[in-house]
Write a protein that holds these residues in place. Structure first.
Motif, PDB file in Angstrom:
ATOM      1  N   ASP A 128      49.515   8.077  94.115  1.00 21.52           N
ATOM      2  CA  ASP A 128      49.512   8.033  92.723  1.00 21.52           C
ATOM      3  C   ASP A 128      48.482   8.940  92.242  1.00 21.52           C
ATOM      4  O   ASP A 128      47.256   9.036  92.562  1.00 21.52           O
ATOM      5  N   ILE A 129      48.734   9.903  91.305  1.00 22.05           N
ATOM      6  CA  ILE A 129      47.881  10.746  90.420  1.00 22.05           C
ATOM      7  C   ILE A 129      48.154  10.518  88.986  1.00 22.05           C
ATOM      8  O   ILE A 129      49.388  10.651  88.363  1.00 22.05           O
ATOM      9  N   GLN A 130      47.140   9.857  88.402  1.00 18.75           N
ATOM     10  CA  GLN A 130      46.998   9.676  86.784  1.00 18.75           C
ATOM     11  C   GLN A 130      48.422   8.521  86.572  1.00 18.75           C
ATOM     12  O   GLN A 130      49.034   9.046  85.609  1.00 18.75           O
ATOM     13  N   GLY A 131      48.837   7.845  87.353  1.00 19.43           N
ATOM     14  CA  GLY A 131      49.909   6.662  87.124  1.00 19.43           C
ATOM     15  C   GLY A 131      51.080   7.362  87.436  1.00 19.43           C
ATOM     16  O   GLY A 131      52.290   6.823  87.073  1.00 19.43           O
ATOM     17  N   VAL A 132      51.256   8.576  88.214  1.00 19.74           N
ATOM     18  CA  VAL A 132      52.459   9.093  88.662  1.00 19.74           C
ATOM     19  C   VAL A 132      52.618   9.498  89.971  1.00 19.74           C
ATOM     20  O   VAL A 132      51.639   9.851  90.631  1.00 19.74           O
ATOM     21  N   THR A 133      53.746   9.101  90.732  1.00 20.05           N
ATOM     22  CA  THR A 133      53.936   8.908  92.087  1.00 20.05           C
ATOM     23  C   THR A 133      54.216  10.537  92.567  1.00 20.05           C
ATOM     24  O   THR A 133      55.005  10.916  92.179  1.00 20.05           O
ATOM     25  N   PHE A 134      53.438  11.047  93.481  1.00 19.30           N
ATOM     26  CA  PHE A 134      53.868  12.519  94.196  1.00 19.30           C
ATOM     27  C   PHE A 134      54.116  12.190  95.539  1.00 19.30           C
ATOM     28  O   PHE A 134      53.337  11.308  96.386  1.00 19.30           O
ATOM     29  N   ARG A 135      55.147  12.689  95.960  1.00 18.35           N
ATOM     30  CA  ARG A 135      55.522  12.725  97.521  1.00 18.35           C
ATOM     31  C   ARG A 135      55.263  13.813  98.261  1.00 18.35           C
ATOM     32  O   ARG A 135      55.891  14.857  97.885  1.00 18.35           O
ATOM     33  N   PHE A 136      54.035  13.874  98.752  1.00 18.53           N
ATOM     34  CA  PHE A 136      53.526  14.905  99.760  1.00 18.53           C
ATOM     35  C   PHE A 136      54.376  15.379 101.046  1.00 18.53           C
ATOM     36  O   PHE A 136      54.700  14.228 101.921  1.00 18.53           O
ATOM     37  N   ILE A 137      54.623  16.433 101.204  1.00 20.33           N
ATOM     38  CA  ILE A 137      55.455  16.729 102.688  1.00 20.33           C
ATOM     39  C   ILE A 137      54.654  17.849 103.320  1.00 20.33           C
ATOM     40  O   ILE A 137      54.501  19.096 102.895  1.00 20.33           O
ATOM     41  N   ASP A 138      54.117  17.402 104.453  1.00 17.95           N
ATOM     42  CA  ASP A 138      53.221  18.570 105.270  1.00 17.95           C
ATOM     43  C   ASP A 138      54.201  18.893 106.112  1.00 17.95           C
ATOM     44  O   ASP A 138      55.069  18.363 106.831  1.00 17.95           O
ATOM     45  N   THR A 139      54.243  20.293 106.392  1.00 14.13           N
ATOM     46  CA  THR A 139      55.320  21.225 106.962  1.00 14.13           C
ATOM     47  C   THR A 139      54.716  21.807 108.205  1.00 14.13           C
ATOM     48  O   THR A 139      53.342  22.021 108.345  1.00 14.13           O
ATOM     49  N   ALA A 140      55.467  22.227 108.930  1.00 16.44           N
ATOM     50  CA  ALA A 140      55.183  23.099 110.190  1.00 16.44           C
ATOM     51  C   ALA A 140      54.515  24.409 109.864  1.00 16.44           C
ATOM     52  O   ALA A 140      55.070  25.086 108.761  1.00 16.44           O
TER      53      ALA A 140
END
Length: 456
Positions: free
Chosen positions: A268-280
């Motif tokens: 959560d950043i400032q009350g908003v959910t971010f979905r991080f995708i680590d890639t090859a």
């Protein structure tokens, strides 16, 4: 609608306290059969202390039929959540106690509620419309400040109020055109000024289009805004993911090509959910498995709203051009990693934000989070903002917009009133589907409430 009296556990088992809900015409009569007080004459909105007892027990001990010491809240129709006679029993949270109380209620005439049946009864009894009923489920499922605020706004009826205004405008248009049809023998008689109808139709179209377009943001807020972390091998993508998550989620190694599949997690950043995708890591390789990972990297970029391009040296023109092609219509943030080793801040790529960090030591992470939040371009949400988050609502809005656009086209082509009226009527009907203003088919209701938790 079922006339049964229903009961269900409204809280998760295993806590210090548990609440059992009852709703239906016989709620207080049935409850009085297992409570130490007669509640059939209890005043509304009152709380009563007493004991749940098994009055049918054959055991002779004075305490053998005692189940629990409880508080009972009484709600009278129509001023209850469901609009029916209702009660809530606050028990101790023991699974044994809760199951025993439910068993006694069922023995004396209740049945177990179906998923969402309390809220479904509230809708059927006119306590809320369908958008508000669905907001109950969204409120329960909210995982951050943004989704909580959106659900609360919908529960308070802001979306319903906006739809009501649009329906009134459509009804005005429809009524004027249908009035003309009633006087079709008088060819020169015109109740509806076509220029005013066109202006009003365009205004309605603007409002519906704005609501429909908010669906993309609504889905992003509910599911998490996707952010792809991309770059060459060994530039620190996995280290950055771990720094953002404050956890060793991804394997970090000096060996090139360690990450061969996408790894996802949310913050959560400032009350908003971010979905991080680590890639090859992106590079030329003959390794078949790594090639599959790289293809998944490109797929992750396609799905992302924001792309973090991690670099530790100035990229070549070829790399810049390739990334530009891949990130068209995306928000791109260039992240220069290893600032603890490299002090060159002179270059800025692609006219995109440039953030210098050291993923290894955690410096610059707050600046990066701020840049990510700004790139998401989330509107400042207030209690009155309307953001569509439900696919059913979006579908109905889209169909209604299509009808209105046909009306606009028809007015510009000077089509007859009966054709215009039919499209307006369809637009009105599709908007009514959202709130349940029309008679809603049972299968639609079933689909809406089947995913609710039991007890709600």
């Amino acid at each position: 609608m079922s006339v049964d009296t229903i009961c269900a556990l409204a809280t998760a088992p295993g806590g210090a306290l548990g609440i059992i809900r009852i709703s239906g015409a016989q709620s207080l009569e049935i409850l009085s059969r297992i409570f130490t007080k007669d509640l059939t004459t209890a005043q509304p909105n009152t709380v009563h202390y007493g004991h749940i007892v098994d009055k049918t027990s054959n055991l002779q001990s004075p305490t053998s039929n005692l189940v629990d010491e409880v508080l009972v809240s009484v709600f009278r129709a129509p001023h209850s959540y469901t609009g029916e006679e209702s009660a809530e029993i606050s028990c101790h949270g023991s699974r044994y106690i809760l199951n025993r109380v439910l068993d006694l209620l069922i023995q004396h005439g209740c049945r177990m509620a179906l998923p969402g049946e309390f809220t479904q009864r509230a809708y059927l009894n006119g306590k809320m419309d369908l958008t508000q009923a669905e907001a109950v489920a969204d409120l329960i499922a909210s995982t951050n400040q943004a989704t909580h605020q959106v659900a609360l706004s919908q529960l308070r009826g802001h979306f319903s109020s906006k739809l009501s205004q649009l329906r009134e405008q459509l009804l005005k248009l429809t009524s004027l055109l249908e009035l003309e049809l009633d006087f079709s023998d008088h060819e020169d008689l015109e109740f509806a000024d076509r220029s005013e109808l066109l202006a009003l139709s365009k205004e309605i179209d603007t409002h519906i289009t704005k609501l429909a377009r908010s669906f993309e943001m609504g889905q992003a807020l509910k599911q998490g805004i996707p952010v792809a972390i991309v770059g060459k091998t060994n530039v620190g993508k996995s280290t950055l993911l771990n720094a953002l998550l404050k956890d060793d989620r991804a394997i970090v190694s000096d060996i090139h090509g360690t990450t061969r599949d996408t790894i996802e997690d949310t913050i959560d950043i400032q009350g908003v959910t971010f979905r991080f995708i680590d890639t090859a890591g992106i590079r030329q390789t003959q390794d078949t498995v790594e090639q599959i990972g790289i293809s998944r990297t490109y797929a992750a970029i396609d799905k992302a709203r924001i792309v973090l391009w991690i670099i530790d040296e100035e990229p070549s023109d070829e790399e810049v051009n390739e990334l530009l092609k891949r990130t068209e219509n995306k928000k791109l943030i260039v992240v220069r990693n290893k600032s603890d080793k490299i002090n060159d801040n002179s270059y800025n790529l692609l006219n995109s934000p440039l953030v210098a960090i050291s993923a290894k030591y955690g410096t610059g992470i707050e600046d990066l989070e701020k840049a990510i939040y700004e790139a998401a371009d989330i509107p400042a949400l207030t209690d009155n903002d309307i953001i569509v988050t439900n696919a059913r609502h979006y579908d109905a809005l889209t169909r209604s917009r299509d009808c209105i656009q046909r009306v606009i086209d028809g007015l510009q082509m000077q089509l007859s009133g009966d054709l215009l009226s039919e499209d307006l009527r369809q637009a009105l009907d599709t908007l009514s589907e959202i709130t349940g203003g029309q008679i809603t088919p049972n299968e639609v209701l079933g689909n809406i409430f089947k995913n609710f938790c039991v007890g709600k």
